[in-house]
Design a protein around this motif. Structure first.
Motif, mmCIF file in Angstrom:
data_model
loop_
_atom_site.group_PDB
_atom_site.id
_atom_site.type_symbol
_atom_site.label_atom_id
_atom_site.label_comp_id
_atom_site.label_asym_id
_atom_site.label_seq_id
_atom_site.Cartn_x
_atom_site.Cartn_y
_atom_site.Cartn_z
ATOM 1 N N GLY A 124 0.817 -1.210 0.000
ATOM 2 C CA GLY A 124 0.000 0.000 0.000
ATOM 3 C C GLY A 124 0.849 1.258 0.000
ATOM 4 O O GLY A 124 0.560 2.223 -0.714
ATOM 5 N N PHE A 125 1.923 1.252 0.787
ATOM 6 C CA PHE A 125 2.833 2.393 0.841
ATOM 7 C C PHE A 125 3.451 2.655 -0.538
ATOM 8 O O PHE A 125 3.466 3.789 -1.026
ATOM 9 N N LEU A 126 3.944 1.612 -1.180
ATOM 10 C CA LEU A 126 4.607 1.756 -2.472
ATOM 11 C C LEU A 126 3.629 2.157 -3.571
ATOM 12 O O LEU A 126 3.880 3.106 -4.328
ATOM 13 N N ALA A 127 2.516 1.441 -3.661
ATOM 14 C CA ALA A 127 1.570 1.682 -4.745
ATOM 15 C C ALA A 127 0.966 3.081 -4.670
ATOM 16 O O ALA A 127 0.822 3.764 -5.694
ATOM 17 N N PHE A 128 0.625 3.527 -3.466
ATOM 18 C CA PHE A 128 -0.014 4.833 -3.349
ATOM 19 C C PHE A 128 0.968 5.986 -3.505
ATOM 20 O O PHE A 128 0.559 7.107 -3.794
ATOM 21 N N SER A 129 2.261 5.721 -3.334
ATOM 22 C CA SER A 129 3.234 6.767 -3.643
ATOM 23 C C SER A 129 3.239 7.048 -5.144
ATOM 24 O O SER A 129 3.392 8.199 -5.573
ATOM 25 N N GLY A 165 -6.928 -0.930 -8.948
ATOM 26 C CA GLY A 165 -8.153 -1.582 -8.507
ATOM 27 C C GLY A 165 -7.913 -3.037 -8.141
ATOM 28 O O GLY A 165 -8.463 -3.544 -7.153
ATOM 29 N N PHE A 166 -7.061 -3.716 -8.920
ATOM 30 C CA PHE A 166 -6.757 -5.115 -8.656
ATOM 31 C C PHE A 166 -5.827 -5.285 -7.454
ATOM 32 O O PHE A 166 -5.742 -6.381 -6.894
ATOM 33 N N ILE A 167 -5.130 -4.230 -7.073
ATOM 34 C CA ILE A 167 -4.251 -4.306 -5.907
ATOM 35 C C ILE A 167 -5.001 -3.994 -4.621
ATOM 36 O O ILE A 167 -4.920 -4.725 -3.626
ATOM 37 N N THR A 168 -5.756 -2.890 -4.611
ATOM 38 C CA THR A 168 -6.278 -2.359 -3.356
ATOM 39 C C THR A 168 -7.409 -3.180 -2.752
ATOM 40 O O THR A 168 -7.430 -3.405 -1.534
ATOM 41 N N THR A 175 -4.297 0.911 10.215
ATOM 42 C CA THR A 175 -2.858 0.890 9.952
ATOM 43 C C THR A 175 -2.585 0.798 8.459
ATOM 44 O O THR A 175 -1.701 1.483 7.921
ATOM 45 N N ASN A 176 -3.356 -0.032 7.768
ATOM 46 C CA ASN A 176 -3.220 -0.145 6.317
ATOM 47 C C ASN A 176 -3.538 1.184 5.639
ATOM 48 O O ASN A 176 -2.835 1.622 4.721
ATOM 49 N N SER A 177 -4.589 1.855 6.103
ATOM 50 C CA SER A 177 -4.952 3.164 5.559
ATOM 51 C C SER A 177 -3.862 4.190 5.829
ATOM 52 O O SER A 177 -3.527 5.019 4.965
ATOM 53 N N LEU A 178 -3.269 4.140 7.025
ATOM 54 C CA LEU A 178 -2.193 5.065 7.383
ATOM 55 C C LEU A 178 -0.992 4.883 6.464
ATOM 56 O O LEU A 178 -0.420 5.864 5.967
ATOM 57 N N LEU A 179 -0.590 3.637 6.218
ATOM 58 C CA LEU A 179 0.573 3.383 5.369
ATOM 59 C C LEU A 179 0.333 3.868 3.947
ATOM 60 O O LEU A 179 1.250 4.377 3.284
#
Length: 462
Positions: free
Chosen positions: A270-275, A368-371, A393-397
């Motif tokens: 999540g951290f990597l993809a959303f960056s 979409g396929f990741i999240t 925690t997932n949302s925070l990352l």
């Protein structure tokens, strides 16, 4: 846990709550020029968004833990009331400084809305139904992203900018009545021990980190004493936070979560993809407007293909992930993101606008396929008693990934761009797009460490 709940009104209420939280960002962006003209304080403009991001990130895991201690309904009520109160105060703001303070209250409320809403969905649905509903709820963000500029533009042109905040009041009341009126939950009532010291040290650490990231390269140089000091404070208080969490009876963020491979992989992913997402949202419009010469309106709508493809993919994968496999689903999504990033890195000065449409469709499909599967896995990897803090925690990352991405990509962009010519912009963004590809490849490698589909499914009972 929930029982005998009338699901339909609760789901509608949750979607309304998520909608106003997601709509807020794009609506405020659209109305900001009029807000600045009215309230002045142009030098403070960035803090209208920064303070919202900071308070949301700080309070997200705190509210997540509180949902596990006191139940979902009470925390949802607190979150929606704070968000509505902050919205009303923003509408009455008489200066940019007061608007920023009231946005902080809004952000605190928003810190509860996203994780608590998804936690309740995780409680109400299990197995394949949970995946389908997560896909449906993901579409709320995209719909809000599409409607935000239209709604904001309408209020600014035909009413006043204050109504972009006032409209949250009736919608918030509807969400509160539906969720708290129809959601039934029961859990063991016992004396609760709140981790005050953990919350305090976490707040200081994350606040220092976010302020450093949001200020570095603009207000202060990266190597300035202020930024170095802020990073030092963040490290010290983060270390204290983990020491406290290891010793307290009821930790705000149980360290046992980090012994779970599904949790660790999903959070890092999540951290990597959303960056990457944060970078695309910034630099795609710049390319369209400054390199291709399109209007500001056209550049502002550039990300629309991604906003459309994302919820479609989320809905599709919500139905497919239990058939083709959860691990296969997220790795397929990550591979598609790599293709999109590679296409971006190959763009030339004369590449047509249509290329961007294709790129953003790919990125939206991949995300979409990741999240959606990642959210389902996180919630299913823990029991009811930890689902709130796990989701938070997932949302925070993911939020930290966006903030770190904005800071790093902005520094890179400023390093390469001095004159602002199209050729220079293309060269600078090529470097950033290559970094996107490296991050996407790291994300794919991270997801390869997920357990097999069979092992993941063994955790889906709750």
């Amino acid at each position: 846990m929930t029982k005998q709940t009338n699901i339909v009104p609760v789901v509608v209420g949750l979607m309304v709550a998520l909608f106003i939280g997601a709509l807020d960002v794009t609506v405020v962006s659209t109305a900001l020029p009029d807000i600045v003209d009215d309230l002045q304080g142009r030098s403070l403009i960035s803090w209208v968004f920064a303070i919202y991001t900071l308070t949301t990130c700080v309070t997200t895991p705190i509210f997540g833990k509180l949902t596990d201690l006191y139940g979902r309904k009470i925390v949802f009520a607190i979150g929606i009331i704070l968000f509505v109160l902050g919205s009303a105060l923003c509408g009455f703001a008489g200066s940019m400084v007061s608007l920023i303070w009231f946005r902080a209250i809004q952000g605190i409320g928003a810190g509860a809305l996203n994780p608590v809403c998804f936690t309740i969905v995780g409680d109400l649905f299990t197995g394949e139904k949970r995946g389908k509903m997560m896909g449906l709820f993901a579409s709320v963000w995209s719909v809000a992203g599409l409607l935000g500029p239209l709604v904001g533009g309408y209020f600014v042109d035909h009413v006043t900018w204050q109504w972009i905040f006032f409209m949250n009041i009736p919608l918030g009341i509807v969400a509160l009545v539906l969720v708290n009126g129809f959601l039934k939950e029961s859990f063991e009532k016992k004396a609760k021990k709140i981790d005050y010291w953990g919350a305090l040290t976490f707040t200081i650490a994350v606040s220092a980190l976010l302020y450093a990231l949001l200020s570095a390269g603009e207000k202060y140089a990266w190597d300035s004493p202020v930024i170095i000091g802020l990073f030092a404070v963040a490290i010290v208080f983060l270390a204290l936070f983990f020491l406290i969490e290891a010793r307290t009876a009821e930790p705000m963020m149980p360290l046992a979560m980090f012994n779970n491979r599904v949790m660790n992989v999903s959070n890092l992913s999540g951290f990597l993809a959303f960056s990457i997402v944060s970078g695309v949202m910034i630099y795609a419009p710049i390319w369209i407007q400054s390199v291709l010469g399109h209007s500001a309106t056209s550049s502002g709508l550039t990300v629309m293909p991604m906003s459309i493809a994302w919820p479609i993919a989320s809905t599709v994968v919500g139905r497919l992930m239990y058939k083709i496999g959860v691990k296969t689903s997220v790795m397929l999504g990550s591979f598609v993101v790599i293709i999109g990033c590679a296409w971006m890195a190959d763009l030339q000065l004369d590449s047509p606008y249509g290329y961007w449409v294709g790129i953003l469709v790919l990125l939206g499909f991949g995300m979409g396929f990741i999240t959606t599967p990642s959210t389902v896995m996180v919630q299913s990897a823990v029991g009811w008693q930890m689902r709130g803090v796990a989701t938070a925690t997932n949302s925070l990352l993911r939020s930290l990934g966006q903030t770190v991405g904005v800071a790093i990509f902005g520094t890179m962009f400023n390093h390469y761009v001095t004159t602002g010519s199209p050729v220079e912009l293309v060269d600078a963004m090529h470097v950033i797009f290559v970094v996107f590809g490296v991050i996407a490849a790291a994300n794919l490698l991270t997801l390869a460490f997920l357990p097999s589909h069979r092992q993941v499914m063994a955790q889906q009972a709750s």
